[in-house]
Design an enzyme around this catalytic site. Structure first.
Site, PDB file in Angstrom:
ATOM      1  CD  GLU B 273      -2.969  -1.221   2.277  1.00 11.28           C
ATOM      2  OE1 GLU B 273      -2.680  -0.652   3.331  1.00 11.28           O
ATOM      3  OE2 GLU B 273      -4.027  -1.837   2.093  1.00 11.28           O
ATOM      4  CG  ASP B 352      -7.627  -5.264   5.220  1.00 11.78           C
ATOM      5  OD1 ASP B 352      -7.086  -5.529   6.307  1.00 11.78           O
ATOM      6  OD2 ASP B 352      -7.708  -4.123   4.757  1.00 11.78           O
ATOM      7  CD  GLU B 380      -9.690  -1.104   8.475  1.00 11.75           C
ATOM      8  OE1 GLU B 380      -8.767  -1.735   9.050  1.00 11.75           O
ATOM      9  OE2 GLU B 380      -9.569  -0.631   7.338  1.00 11.75           O
TER      10      GLU B 380
END
Lengths: 661, 661
Positions: B273, B352, B380
């Site tokens: 990323e 993820d 998240e």
């Protein structure tokens, strides 16, 4: 970021070459005062470049610029352009007219000196031609320094304070004067805490900008915060009917005019997208606007009050609420209640500066109210100055719209004739501290054209484009550039949201495709696509009734798919993918066809631009080349996302068997 | 924001009442050194509260805490809990074991003093039990101060510098010690410029934190920037095979240990990323990790190297690339090439931290590599601490997964047995400077439980939940709270993305539904829903081949819809909406049913919580009440968006005729 002024700022449409015809003549200027001084300085600069005589005696002059003996009853912006003997003469109604006459001569070039030049009377159709800058004084954490700005930082402000060097502001005023613009609003309609202070303790900064704009006949406006009496004045309320509040605005406004005698007026976004407004106090928008109007009236200045009021916390499940209706629902009932110096500023379409919208019915629903049309030069929804998108054909369509049908007057005429002092055209500016002013050098054409259309709404956008090309790119093949740009708005429309349905952009920044991005949000911007069809039923018979906000014949035309123009079909109707358009093709096949065609046209634009290398300043050529590469990438992304989305949903294959991913 | 330490920080699972049984006893502590001092201080504090004797002579003691005569060969964390005569004794393998033994007594309460207490040997299953804080030193313009943090700012840093007052850090260390955690990484794996300097010129700040954590046996780790030799060392390269680079890391690491002798190790996100990594220099991840391992080896410390490497600029049109495959594709071929003190840190699922994923095959694909499992305590993708979502049942499922089939060892056993010094469990922390530590007070349970599971992966999550409730809410009805929380992860799963398909969240912040939000993005997270069906074909026969990354029997089980578990069906297969699940219902009806049911269960949770008023600290009750209102709003939004999306797409009505908008 340091505050440095690039020595290499692009001259836009006023390169030295634009002054060749003027600068090689003998010129006599017969007037005095600040604007006449500006004219004299322009003439002197041009003659220094090209060997002319800037102070010729009248008898020997090729060009005479002079004020009319009898002052005009109009705006003072107009002038007569004529041929008298061996000289071309400009007889201006007032000092501003002198400046506009000068730039008319510049734009004409050699043709201004043709022996057979016929008498021409020039007068702007609209009295207030204003660019609104959505500039934040501070850098906003989400929106950056310029909200919806795609050309760098603000030319006025830098990191929370006025720029030390206002040279670019002066250059900017000069560029605008050459198009016909006569006012600028220097801060964002979303007025944050810092900008609120521009009205009082930071007024000195505003005055400095006003002084810089003044030599080119540009007056300064401020966007104000409706809650300013609370924020700045320590009052417990901003209620427009409260005497303390009214006094505060009156006294504050008096101080503004004491500091800036030619201050232009206020601009207000109230009760909109979180901004404060009269609703907080149970008052109407007329109450709010009239209070500010009362403070401005002694100074003969207007308040522009934006009609962009809607529920931005809508429930997407509720199909009866229609954002397109909101401005009309809010404002039409208030017709007749606004003071004479209130101008209701209405976005050209009922939604929000989409690539294709119908003309907002509010623009002709309030015969007893002064109404301004608001255009968006900054390309928020039209490619963000990474895409070539020449917008005047869209604007021209708005201004030429005939609310009462094909035999009635155009919108531009209605705006200009019914208001004392002429109508108003506002436009959201597209410049920044970018060396090319507008990020994409070709986006300068939109800025140029908006001024020209404000002056003369009936002009052909294609002719304005040619005028701009001739001034800006004197050495490039005009037709090639014209062909590349003239239809670029239609090209953009082809590869983005189809048939007037709008949006389908990434939420927040609004760049690039995301078909469902706004579909289940509170913003009121939906397409309602399902496996069978798409579009918003805004008919009166079965939909939200938005069509009934239009007068005859438009209410009927939009009401029926049989008479609704293809390009607005999905704005007004929910139809099956198999619905056959007037063009003879089905909706789904139209989607596929236009998206393939649009991306192909961008590829073609890129090839055409490559061919222009050598005829264009290399820096400009390189910047546009880089932008066109991004435009092509983005157009292909739009093509593929839109096609795939609708293919997945409809299951209908492309009749031509092209690749849909 | 000012740096103020609230006087009202919630005590979490260590309220005074938790120490009642201990504090009313006569206690003898027989050990010396810093950790023994901590134990002594804890005992003294408890006895001061409840009238016990903190320095009883051994003969009269109810509780004796002592070190084993022969030092343990293990981690030193273990201890024997037993009854000898009229006393309960803790015989610890080492100083840390003394602390863990003390907190075992605290957790047990009165039961720790039962006359019939049988001998119990306690030893953590995993040697390194570490919480990774994604804290930014500076406030990141997009991610804020704590990336994916939902509980306020960092407890370590404030506006770019170390907090003056580290009281909360000490309190935090104490809370963690009471769960079994023994290490903390204090900065984000995305290491920005400021954080890079923690390694060198800002090491003093790090040392101050380490000193604050040390009394509770918590060692400090740092996330490092692979490009640090360039940024900090003025080297032209960060090539891991360059001698200057290797020397720089060696010398820098030596200085770290000179300053912080018990420094824990490095954590690295490389080539992921946008973070720098060995790929820049044409080197492998083994080259990169081994270089850091060489610098750490003299100090007997590990580098944790994250396996979260994938192409985040994927073309959505390319169906052959599969992000789920990426970690295995990148790392499995490197098995055997990593140094002994490299730990490959692998997210528990191949994507993820979604609500439901299969266990990552990388966790058992590399027998010659030390592998750590990484869990995400911060919610998240699981409600962002606005939703009640007790995660241990998910984690427990990961740890209990049997890679070789139902008769083979569980993943937790494999992680703990094959590595010298025991395995590693890493978890992304969920605390901030919020008065309740975790924003949502009930999210404390996830933090508590992750430590308990790291110590003892086989424990029943429901039992851990009861333990936490008993400590935290001594006056509340345990069963009512248990019922509210125990299945909350399954409830969350019901109203969000169905059947393992994942995502469908708003891009960027990842809160709330947006079915197509990631569908046409470069992130590799797609559902491929069309009018006929949905899911990702990851089979070996017709799909991306991801199933082949699993050993027998899982490769076969996942390969066929006939044997693939329902809850992972859409992770592995693209099926028609009319596909019948093992549960007997169709995919589309399952979507409708679970979404209606999930939202109903949240409404029920809210009602249950309201009933608990009076048995819970009013501040906690009020905060949870407020969060449950948002959870219900959000669950209904999820329900309606998901149901509407799939109804529009499939055209199949709900068999039960409920409202779909």
């Amino acid at each position: 970021m340091s505050e440095t002024s690039s020595p290499e700022v692009h001259p836009a449409w006023l390169p030295p070459s634009a002054f060749r015809a003027l600068g090689s003549r003998r010129v006599h200027v017969e007037a005095s005062g600040p604007l006449a001084d500006t004219v004299r300085a322009e003439v002197a600069r041009a003659c220094a470049l090209f060997g002319g005589n800037a102070s010729s005696p009248p008898a020997a002059a090729d060009l005479i610029l002079t004020l009319a003996a009898v002052p005009s009853s109009g705006s003072g912006d107009g002038f007569l352009l004529a041929r008298r003997g061996a000289a071309t003469i400009v007889i201006a109604d007032g000092p501003a007219g002198l400046l506009h006459g000068l730039f008319e001569v510049v734009r004409r070039g050699e043709a201004a000196f043709a022996p057979d030049l016929a008498d021409e009377r020039h007068e702007p159709a609209l009295g207030l031609r204003v660019l609104d800058h959505w500039d934040n004084v501070d850098v906003h954490p989400v929106m950056g320094q310029v909200e919806r700005g795609y050309a760098g930082g603000s030319i006025f402000w830098h990191h929370g304070r006025l720029r030390n060097d206002l040279t670019r502001v002066r250059d900017y005023a000069r560029l605008l004067a050459a198009t016909g613009i006569n006012a600028v609003t220097v801060n964002n309609v979303n007025v944050h805490r810092s900008e609120t202070h521009l009205l009082t303790d930071r007024l000195g900064e505003v005055a400095a900008i006003a002084s810089t704009l003044r030599p080119y006949g540009i007056r300064l406006h401020l966007a104000i915060n409706f809650a300013a009496p609370v924020i700045l004045g320590d009052l417990p309320t901003a209620d427009p009917l409260d005497d303390r509040v009214r006094r505060w605005w009156r006294e504050t406004t008096d101080r503004v005019f004491a500091t800036i005698p030619d201050f232009g007026g206020y601009l207000v976004k109230a009760d909109s997208e979180g901004q404060p407004g009269p609703f907080t106090y149970g008052r109407t928008h007329a109450d709010g606007a009239n209070m500010l109007a009362a403070a401005l009236a002694p100074h003969d200045a207007p308040v522009r009050w934006r009609a962009f009021v809607y529920n931005h916390r809508q429930d997407w499940r509720d199909r009866s609420t229609d954002r397109a209706r909101a401005a009309h629902d809010h404002f039409a009932p208030l017709d007749g209640q606004f003071s004479g110096n209130v101008i209701l500023q209405v976005k050209h379409g009922p939604m929000d500066f989409q690539t294709r919208e119908p003309v907002s019915p509010v623009l002709f629903a309030m015969p007893r109210t002064r109404v301004a049309v608001e255009l968006q030069v900054t390309q928020e929804y039209t490619g963000q100055q990474r895409h070539v998108c020449y917008l005047p054909p869209m604007w021209s369509g708005v201004l030429a719209f005939r609310p009462d049908g094909d035999s009635g007057p155009a919108l531009a005429e209605r705006l200009s004739t019914r208001t004392p002092g002429g109508g108003v055209l506002s436009a959201v500016a597209n410049v920044g501290d970018d060396p090319f002013w507008t990020g994409h050098p070709l986006a300068q054409a939109n800025l140029y054209a908006v001024g020209r259309l404000a002056w003369s709404p009936g002009r052909d956008p294609a002719a304005i484009l040619d005028e701009w090309i001739t001034l800006t790119f004197p050495d490039a093949p005009r037709q090639a550039l014209h062909d590349l740009m003239a239809d670029s708005w239609l090209t953009y429309e082809q590869y983005t949201a189809p048939l007037g349905v709008g949006f389908m952009v990434r939420p927040g920044h609004h760049y690039g495709p995301d078909v469902d991005g706004y579909e289940y949000t509170p913003w009121g911007t939906y397409h309602f696509a399902d496996r069978d069809g798409i579009g918003v039923d805004r008919t009166t018979a079965t939909g939200t009734g938005f069509t009934s906000q239009y007068p005859h014949p438009w209410s009927e035309r939009y009401e029926s798919p049989a008479t609704c123009p293809d390009e607005l079909l999905l704005f007004f109707h929910h139809v099956p993918y198999t619905h056959v358009l007037h063009s003879g093709t089905t909706v789904i096949q139209h989607i596929y066809d236009t998206h393939f065609a649009g991306a192909e046209r961008v590829a073609d634009m890129r090839a055409r631009w490559a061919d222009l290398a050598g005829t264009i300043d290399p820096a400009v050529h390189a910047r546009v080349t880089e932008r066109l590469a991004e435009q092509l990438r983005s157009a292909e992304e739009w093509r593929d996302q839109i096609n795939t989305y609708f293919h997945r949903k409809s299951g209908i294959p492309d009749a031509k068997g092209r690749t849909i991913h």
